[in-house]
Design a protein around this motif. Structure first.
Motif, PDB file in Angstrom:
ATOM      1  N   LEU A   1       0.826  -1.471   0.417  1.00  0.00           N
ATOM      2  CA  LEU A   1      -0.083   0.213   0.018  1.00  0.00           C
ATOM      3  C   LEU A   1       0.931   1.130  -0.156  1.00  0.00           C
ATOM      4  N   LYS A   2       0.464   2.140  -0.915  1.00  0.00           N
ATOM      5  CA  LYS A   2       0.731   3.631  -0.395  1.00  0.00           C
ATOM      6  C   LYS A   2       0.438   4.241   0.239  1.00  0.00           C
ATOM      7  N   TYR A   3       1.300   5.182   1.666  1.00  0.00           N
ATOM      8  CA  TYR A   3       0.526   5.746   2.707  1.00  0.00           C
ATOM      9  C   TYR A   3       1.183   7.485   2.239  1.00  0.00           C
ATOM     10  N   LYS A   4       0.460   8.410   2.810  1.00  0.00           N
ATOM     11  CA  LYS A   4       1.447   9.791   2.682  1.00  0.00           C
ATOM     12  C   LYS A   4       2.495   9.942   3.203  1.00  0.00           C
ATOM     13  N   ALA A   5       2.294   9.329   4.110  1.00  0.00           N
ATOM     14  CA  ALA A   5       3.863   9.592   5.107  1.00  0.00           C
ATOM     15  C   ALA A   5       4.933   9.181   4.134  1.00  0.00           C
ATOM     16  N   ASP A   6       4.594   8.409   3.741  1.00  0.00           N
ATOM     17  CA  ASP A   6       6.019   8.161   2.923  1.00  0.00           C
ATOM     18  C   ASP A   6       6.129   9.172   1.394  1.00  0.00           C
ATOM     19  N   GLU A   7       5.317  10.165   1.222  1.00  0.00           N
ATOM     20  CA  GLU A   7       5.241  10.800   0.264  1.00  0.00           C
ATOM     21  C   GLU A   7       6.281  12.099   1.252  1.00  0.00           C
ATOM     22  N   ASP A   8       6.607  12.480   2.040  1.00  0.00           N
ATOM     23  CA  ASP A   8       7.645  13.726   2.768  1.00  0.00           C
ATOM     24  C   ASP A   8       8.565  13.459   3.081  1.00  0.00           C
ATOM     25  N   ARG A   9       9.669  13.783   2.080  1.00  0.00           N
ATOM     26  CA  ARG A   9      10.616  13.740   2.003  1.00  0.00           C
ATOM     27  C   ARG A   9      11.490  14.967   2.323  1.00  0.00           C
ATOM     28  N   GLU A  10      10.488  16.217   3.354  1.00  0.00           N
ATOM     29  CA  GLU A  10      11.358  16.946   3.383  1.00  0.00           C
ATOM     30  C   GLU A  10      12.505  17.573   3.735  1.00  0.00           C
ATOM     31  N   PHE A  11      12.954  16.865   5.072  1.00  0.00           N
ATOM     32  CA  PHE A  11      14.482  16.708   5.557  1.00  0.00           C
ATOM     33  C   PHE A  11      14.800  15.272   5.529  1.00  0.00           C
ATOM     34  N   ASP A  12      15.156  15.227   4.047  1.00  0.00           N
ATOM     35  CA  ASP A  12      15.762  13.970   3.754  1.00  0.00           C
ATOM     36  C   ASP A  12      16.747  13.812   3.687  1.00  0.00           C
ATOM     37  N   LYS A  13      17.987  15.001   3.421  1.00  0.00           N
ATOM     38  CA  LYS A  13      19.363  15.500   3.988  1.00  0.00           C
ATOM     39  C   LYS A  13      19.523  16.214   5.350  1.00  0.00           C
ATOM     40  N   ALA A  14      18.943  16.875   5.998  1.00  0.00           N
ATOM     41  CA  ALA A  14      18.938  17.098   6.935  1.00  0.00           C
ATOM     42  C   ALA A  14      18.069  17.987   7.654  1.00  0.00           C
ATOM     43  N   SER A  15      18.081  18.069   9.062  1.00  0.00           N
ATOM     44  CA  SER A  15      16.842  18.421   9.586  1.00  0.00           C
ATOM     45  C   SER A  15      17.048  20.260   9.852  1.00  0.00           C
ATOM     46  N   GLY A  16      18.351  20.761   9.563  1.00  0.00           N
ATOM     47  CA  GLY A  16      18.612  22.031   9.701  1.00  0.00           C
ATOM     48  C   GLY A  16      18.875  22.270  11.041  1.00  0.00           C
ATOM     49  N   ILE A  17      17.844  21.614  11.872  1.00  0.00           N
ATOM     50  CA  ILE A  17      18.008  22.210  13.594  1.00  0.00           C
ATOM     51  C   ILE A  17      19.493  22.706  14.060  1.00  0.00           C
ATOM     52  N   ARG A  18      19.238  23.355  14.698  1.00  0.00           N
ATOM     53  CA  ARG A  18      20.794  24.686  15.116  1.00  0.00           C
ATOM     54  C   ARG A  18      20.227  25.097  16.559  1.00  0.00           C
ATOM     55  N   LEU A  19      20.042  24.634  17.437  1.00  0.00           N
ATOM     56  CA  LEU A  19      19.499  24.889  18.767  1.00  0.00           C
ATOM     57  C   LEU A  19      20.460  25.589  19.551  1.00  0.00           C
ATOM     58  N   ALA A  20      20.269  26.739  20.307  1.00  0.00           N
ATOM     59  CA  ALA A  20      21.410  27.934  20.771  1.00  0.00           C
ATOM     60  C   ALA A  20      21.626  26.917  22.659  1.00  0.00           C
ATOM     61  N   PRO A  21      22.467  26.660  22.971  1.00  0.00           N
ATOM     62  CA  PRO A  21      22.921  26.789  24.085  1.00  0.00           C
ATOM     63  C   PRO A  21      21.420  26.347  25.307  1.00  0.00           C
ATOM     64  N   LEU A  22      21.878  24.796  25.786  1.00  0.00           N
ATOM     65  CA  LEU A  22      20.460  24.383  26.039  1.00  0.00           C
ATOM     66  C   LEU A  22      20.793  25.193  28.077  1.00  0.00           C
ATOM     67  N   THR A  23      19.596  25.829  28.449  1.00  0.00           N
ATOM     68  CA  THR A  23      19.066  26.301  29.374  1.00  0.00           C
ATOM     69  C   THR A  23      17.986  25.256  30.266  1.00  0.00           C
ATOM     70  N   PRO A  24      17.927  25.512  31.524  1.00  0.00           N
ATOM     71  CA  PRO A  24      17.583  23.938  32.383  1.00  0.00           C
ATOM     72  C   PRO A  24      16.266  24.351  31.593  1.00  0.00           C
ATOM     73  N   LYS A  25      15.401  25.274  30.468  1.00  0.00           N
ATOM     74  CA  LYS A  25      13.872  25.504  30.674  1.00  0.00           C
ATOM     75  C   LYS A  25      14.352  24.500  29.341  1.00  0.00           C
ATOM     76  N   MET A  26      15.470  24.390  28.224  1.00  0.00           N
ATOM     77  CA  MET A  26      15.075  24.166  26.713  1.00  0.00           C
ATOM     78  C   MET A  26      15.010  22.298  27.135  1.00  0.00           C
ATOM     79  N   ILE A  27      16.056  22.845  28.170  1.00  0.00           N
ATOM     80  CA  ILE A  27      15.748  20.925  29.173  1.00  0.00           C
ATOM     81  C   ILE A  27      14.457  20.481  28.885  1.00  0.00           C
ATOM     82  N   GLU A  28      14.066  20.937  29.590  1.00  0.00           N
ATOM     83  CA  GLU A  28      12.182  20.358  30.199  1.00  0.00           C
ATOM     84  C   GLU A  28      11.150  20.344  28.810  1.00  0.00           C
TER      85      GLU A  28
END
Length: 748
Positions: free
Chosen positions: A195-222
């Motif tokens: 079967l074909k699923y919609k989830a399989d069609e989403d390829r936006e982040f196949d190469k990288a997530s692009g996420i770069r967070l600032a240094p974590l604080t206790p609030k960010m960890i929570e």
């Protein structure tokens, strides 16, 4: 006239309806590549065992190509062609298989067409339930003419996969099959597989997530800890996610930066509410209350979703609706985990080309693993380190890891936290790979004794002898080395942790190893040339080679069988010669599988009647994380001529999985005892789960228990007569397992 018009319109409607129905071509041969490889780790495809067979585009039926089963070998040959159907997403009471077949006029082989059902049996790894129908090869009827075939069978409980198949047996084989179709409760196979699923069609982040967070604080960890838990809850409980409508990995990347950076609880909950609203309103609910908890081995704790102080009324209300949402038995992210299939191969991508430096994928790895265990591992409630505390601990370690080696060690430690001896992991990337060509070791076997000593049990180097107590390696105290190595040990039974890492103590990058040891109350130090290490665990010693003479089994009227070495074709003769012996010793040490015929013959001989010896539980796909009893496994047959002597079953830390199940089965023999040290405590089928950066992770899939729900996991099999091996025993060449077994058999 009125009635004639009604009949006319009904006729026209029926014709149009028939024309609109698309023929299910799932099993057709028009557009396939034949697969001659073993079926293990493959799914939903035709498999053949004889490579002279081919897809015939000349001999057709209704313009569709045929599969020709043929062999030019003069000797009788079996050719098997079967379509392998995984039952992960199929819930049905019956299966029907239909096809057309015809035979060449000169064909001399018999033809069988049928259905083969495969299900897991912990005592035998797997067992096949086969239903087949023989087709009479009447040349006057079938030669050159297409014949119809149909078979319908009830689906057996706990079936993991089904073959619909054709089998020829004989010489001068040449038969064709065509127009193959399968139905589950009259629903075509094509509605379930590929079967074909919609989830399989989403390829936006196949190469990288692009996420770069600032240094974590206790609030960010929570914030990240809470996001990880909610993301997992939605993955396994939200009906739209369960249907495969969303790539849930990439949905995480879309919300992670915003929620991680929420300045306080109020803003975080606002973002969470907005996020959940994207997936639509829950309109269908049902009560998932558990009426009989005695049928469950594990019930997931979801009390945290009702914490109004943490989430507020609006979020809690949405969580509750999701918790009680109507979900089908099938689930995009949960499949039937068995050792026979490569589970979740496509639905949990490995992202092998993603770098370990990608912060988003590192956090995804943590969230995926933690939630996979939370909702799919039957023993998450009995881990040494409380599972609900681990996300908070590992979030900063995964988010802010400094280098690849640190990240690798974080993974090793995280994987060890499930305390499962079935755990195994590998990586198609170099993330978990180690260049063993840089390492050396010593060809020496070590054990850990009851009196807490690391002792040589076998040595191929002249400097060390059996019974030497190791004190230091490369001038480092042995206890300190053990503490370092056990930190990453993946072991179920605590008392076996040290046994699992002993071989690592002698692995080094040096060409020489300095060993300090105690021999005859004298401390000695020697430098030994090391040999190249190939990244493999050393082979454990076999037992029994000289036992008959050493222990006088013939004079004692005792039979001995090492289940690791007994050949299948020898078991009948062994049983015949030993029916009247006083006792039988079954050596299960170091036993982890194989020897199916030996096992079946022993059970039939030893057990006086049928007995339920194992309960199994599986994940409830409609209510993930709850493991319900799905089978009470029976072994043995009514046998008034069963073995009457005493039975001693020997186990140690290397008696694992199939070995443990078989030991439990043999224990149902009259006058039987299990003798030894704690077994591995990891029994039953395994699961495979993919993680980013090419990681394949394996762990125990189902719950396996004694019939009173007493666990084997983290405990091992029940020991009737424990052994306590000491340094003195090893120096004196004693096998204390064997001595205890003889003592038991000879006692009144």
């Amino acid at each position: 006239m009125k009635h004639a018009l009604i009949v006319f319109f009904i006729s026209i409607s029926s014709t149009l309806f028939a024309q609109q129905q698309k023929e299910d071509s799932t099993l057709f041969f028009d557009d396939i590549s034949l697969n001659f490889t073993p079926v293990i780790n493959h799914i939903n495809s035709w498999y053949l065992t004889q490579n002279e067979s081919f897809v015939d585009h000349i001999t057709t039926y209704n313009s569709h190509k045929s599969l020709c089963l043929t062999s030019s070998l003069p000797s009788p040959t079996q050719i098997f062609a079967g379509y392998y159907i995984r039952m992960d997403d199929i819930v049905a009471d019956s299966i029907t298989f239909e096809c057309k077949y015809k035979c060449d006029p000169d064909n001399k082989a018999g033809l069988y067409i049928g259905i083969q059902q495969i299900y897991v049996n912990p005592a035998n790894s797997f067992k096949k339930a086969v239903t087949s129908s023989k087709i009479a090869n009447d040349q006057s009827i079938s030669a050159g003419n297409w014949q119809d075939f149909s078979i319908k069978e009830a689906i057996q409980p706990n079936v993991n996969a089904i073959f619909v198949y054709a089998l020829t047996s004989g010489s001068a084989t040449k038969v064709w099959i065509n127009d193959c179709k399968a139905y589950f409760d009259n629903k075509p196979l094509g509605d379930y597989v590929n079967l074909k699923y919609k989830a399989d069609e989403d390829r936006e982040f196949d190469k990288a997530s692009g996420i770069r967070l600032a240094p974590l604080t206790p609030k960010m960890i929570e914030n990240l800890e809470i996001l990880g838990k909610i993301w997992g809850f939605l993955k396994y409980y939200h009906p739209e996610v369960a249907k495969g409508n969303y790539n849930w990995d990439y949905e995480l990347f879309r919300v992670l930066p915003q929620i991680a950076n929420a300045k306080d609880k109020k803003e975080r909950n606002t973002f969470l509410n907005q996020w959940i609203d994207r997936y639509g309103e829950i309109k269908e609910t049902q009560n998932y209350s558990i009426s009989d908890s005695s049928m469950y081995s594990h019930i997931i704790d979801l009390d945290w979703i009702y914490d109004k102080k943490m989430f507020g009324d609006e979020l809690v209300s949405k969580f509750n609706l999701i918790r009680n949402a109507k979900r089908n038995h099938t689930h995009y992210y949960i499949q039937t985990y068995t050792s026979l299939t490569d589970s979740n191969k496509s639905r949990e991508p490995q992202y092998a080309d993603i770098s370990w430096e990608d912060q988003g994928f590192r956090l995804l790895t943590l969230f995926k693993f933690w939630n996979a265990m939370e909702y799919n591992f039957p023993f998450v409630d009995i881990t040494d380190r409380p599972w609900n505390l681990l996300l908070k601990e590992f979030v900063p370690r995964f988010a802010e890891t400094k280098n690849k080696n640190d990240y690798r060690n974080n993974l090793y430690e995280l994987f060890s936290c499930i305390n499962d001896s079935h755990t195994y992991y590998s990586s198609s990337s170099d993330l978990l790979s180690v260049s063993w060509s840089d390492y050396s070791t010593l060809p020496v076997q070590l054990t850990y004794t009851f009196d807490h000593q690391v002792v040589v049990t076998d040595s191929s180097v002249g400097e060390l002898k059996e019974g030497d107590v190791i004190l230091k390696i490369d001038n480092q105290d042995i206890d300190s080395l053990i503490e370092q190595k056990t930190h990453y040990a993946c072991v179920s039974v605590p008392s076996n942790v040290i046994h699992s890492i002993l071989y690592r103590l002698l692995i080094t990058k040096n060409s020489e190893i300095t060993v300090t040891y105690m021999r005859s109350d004298e401390e000695k130090t020697t430098i030994i040339d090391a040999t190249p290490y190939k990244g493999e665990r050393p082979l454990f010693p076999s037992f029994g080679d000289n036992y008959a003479e050493k222990y006088g089994f013939v004079s004692k009227n005792i039979a001995y069988i090492n289940i690791n070495t007994m050949q299948d074709d020898s078991i009948a003769d062994f049983i015949s010669k030993n029916k009247s012996t006083k006792g039988l010793i079954i050596d299960m040490r170091n036993h982890m599988g194989q020897r199916f015929i030996v096992n079946d013959a022993l059970i039939k001989w030893l057990l006086p009647k049928e007995v339920t010896y194992l309960w199994t539980s599986v994940n409830d796909k409609s209510n993930p994380g709850n493991f319900i009893c799905n089978d009470k496994i029976i072994t043995g047959t009514d046998n008034p001529n069963h073995y009457m002597g005493k039975v001693a079953i020997l186990v140690n830390e290397r008696t694992q999985s199939v070995g443990e199940a078989r030991s439990m089965a043999y224990r149902n023999a009259v006058n039987s005892r299990i003798i030894g040290s704690a077994s591995a405590g990891a029994i039953g089928p395994i699961s495979r789960f993919n993680l980013p950066m090419g990681i394949n992770f394996i762990y125990s899939a189902n719950g396996m228990y004694y019939p009173d729900w007493k666990p084997i996991q983290r405990k091992g099999v029940r020991i009737d007569i424990p052994i306590k091996e000491t340094v003195k025993d090893i120096r004196n060449g004693k096998d204390v397992w064997m001595e205890k077994a003889i003592q038991y058999i000879e006692s009144d």
